[in-house]
Design an enzyme around this catalytic site. Structure first.
Site, PDB file in Angstrom:
ATOM      1  N   HIS A 140       0.836  -1.199   0.000  1.00  0.00           N
ATOM      2  CA  HIS A 140       0.000   0.000   0.000  1.00  0.00           C
ATOM      3  C   HIS A 140       0.876   1.257   0.000  1.00  0.00           C
ATOM      4  CE1 HIS A 140      -3.388   2.592   1.608  1.00  0.00           C
ATOM      5  NE2 HIS A 140      -2.344   3.254   2.065  1.00  0.00           N
ATOM      6  N   GLU A 141       1.870   1.289   0.874  1.00  0.00           N
ATOM      7  CA  GLU A 141       2.736   2.472   0.970  1.00  0.00           C
ATOM      8  C   GLU A 141       3.600   2.640  -0.279  1.00  0.00           C
ATOM      9  OE1 GLU A 141       2.349   4.693   3.147  1.00  0.00           O
ATOM     10  OE2 GLU A 141       0.936   3.537   4.344  1.00  0.00           O
ATOM     11  N   HIS A 144       1.834   4.410  -3.048  1.00  0.00           N
ATOM     12  CA  HIS A 144       1.848   5.868  -2.913  1.00  0.00           C
ATOM     13  C   HIS A 144       3.093   6.448  -3.581  1.00  0.00           C
ATOM     14  CE1 HIS A 144      -1.642   6.420  -0.462  1.00  0.00           C
ATOM     15  NE2 HIS A 144      -1.163   5.835   0.615  1.00  0.00           N
ATOM     16  N   GLU A 213      -6.119   7.008  -0.678  1.00  0.00           N
ATOM     17  CA  GLU A 213      -6.040   5.838   0.198  1.00  0.00           C
ATOM     18  C   GLU A 213      -6.767   4.643  -0.421  1.00  0.00           C
ATOM     19  OE1 GLU A 213      -4.115   5.489   2.703  1.00  0.00           O
ATOM     20  OE2 GLU A 213      -3.466   7.569   2.589  1.00  0.00           O
TER      21      GLU A 213
END
Length: 299
Positions: A140-141, A144, A213
């Site tokens: 997930h990070e 980004h 998100e």
């Protein structure tokens, strides 16, 4: 070089629109400062200096504030191993790896581009999650970083910070010292405009933050092929954060927009959802459940 993270046209278009609107707001704000202060040099120095510091040193500022430190593969072999695997899978440069020695279970990515990025996890999250769950959070990070929305959020948040600082300086500085009526009118005008600029930029960045998100959840889960692991991490972290002392949560609240899970969040679909940095937990879990069925993930 493009990574293998699933592209998100919705995220890209929202980043462009938000940046454009904030750019217009920024130009108008600086123009007003020049007109009211009668000093183009002062206005440009204030605005340009603040933007330079926030953009070029955002990673160091975030790490310092969260008491994070860069760690080597020898210091954190499992963490580095997980990021090595995910970066190889995503075909992207490996960011620097950092650990924050705090019990708050969370993670965040920062940095102005993929080559200057940092992924930081807390000791609290490493202690609570299993390998698959942690990889879901790291993916997930990393999404980004790959989508470059970290840099966009850093720049987008700058205008609100600048407007807030000018409001404070006006309230506690210039307004209190200046007794001349014309000067007082100028200061009051600057304060009023700064408050309006802060409110508009606040709402724009919050809307972008909520969407990014959801985009990172989807892209990260698609990379690993395990949406259920990410959903499990979300559920576990959200439940454990509720048991963290309120004082510690308030100290970390300023970094909500960059966290995997907000330190403090509102409940339900009320007016407070307009001000939140993240979509509701239920919405994130529902989206991951749909993705899990689409991928045919085995329970």
């Amino acid at each position: 070089m493009k990574s293998r993270f699933a592209p998100d046209r919705g995220l890209s278009s929202r980043m462009i629109i938000t940046s454009f609107l904030l750019g217009l707001l920024y130009v108008g704000f600086v123009a007003l400062l020049i007109a009211l202060t009668k000093s183009a040099v002062l206005a440009i120095v204030i605005a340009g200096g603040a933007l330079f510091v926030q953009y070029w040193f955002s990673d160091r500022i975030a790490l310092y504030a969260m008491r994070g430190r860069i760690v080597t593969p020898e210091e954190a072999p499992q963490l580095h191993g997980a990021i090595d695997r995910l970066c190889a899978l995503a075909d992207m440069p490996k960011p620097r790896v950092a650990v924050a020695d705090v019990d708050l279970p969370n993670a965040f990515a920062t940095g102005r581009n993929p080559n200057k990025a940092v992924v930081c996890v807390t000791t609290g999250i490493m202690r609570r999650l299993d390998t698959d769950e942690l990889e879901g959070v790291l993916s997930h990070e990393l999404s980004h970083v790959a989508h470059r929305d970290v840099a966009v959020m850093t720049i987008a948040s700058f205008l609100g910070v600048l407007a807030g600082l000018i409001t404070r300086f006006g309230l506690y500085g210039g307004l209190g010292r200046n007794r001349d009526q014309n000067t007082a009118v100028i200061v009051l005008t600057i304060i009023a405009v700064s408050i309006a600029v802060y409110a508009i930029s606040f709402l724009l960045t919050r809307a972008l933050s909520r969407y990014r998100e959801l985009a990172a959840d989807r892209a990260g889960a698609m990379l690993t092929g395990r949406p259920s692991a990410l959903a499990s991490a979300l559920t576990k972290i959200s439940g454990d954060i509720a048991r963290i002392p309120s004082r510690d949560l308030r100290q970390a609240e300023a970094f909500n927009a960059f966290f995997f899970v907000p330190a403090i969040s509102g409940k339900g679909a009320s007016l407070s959802s307009l001000f939140s940095t993240h979509p509701p937990l239920e919405k994130r879990l529902d989206r991951l459940g749909v993705l899990s069925r689409e991928l045919g993930e085995q329970a």
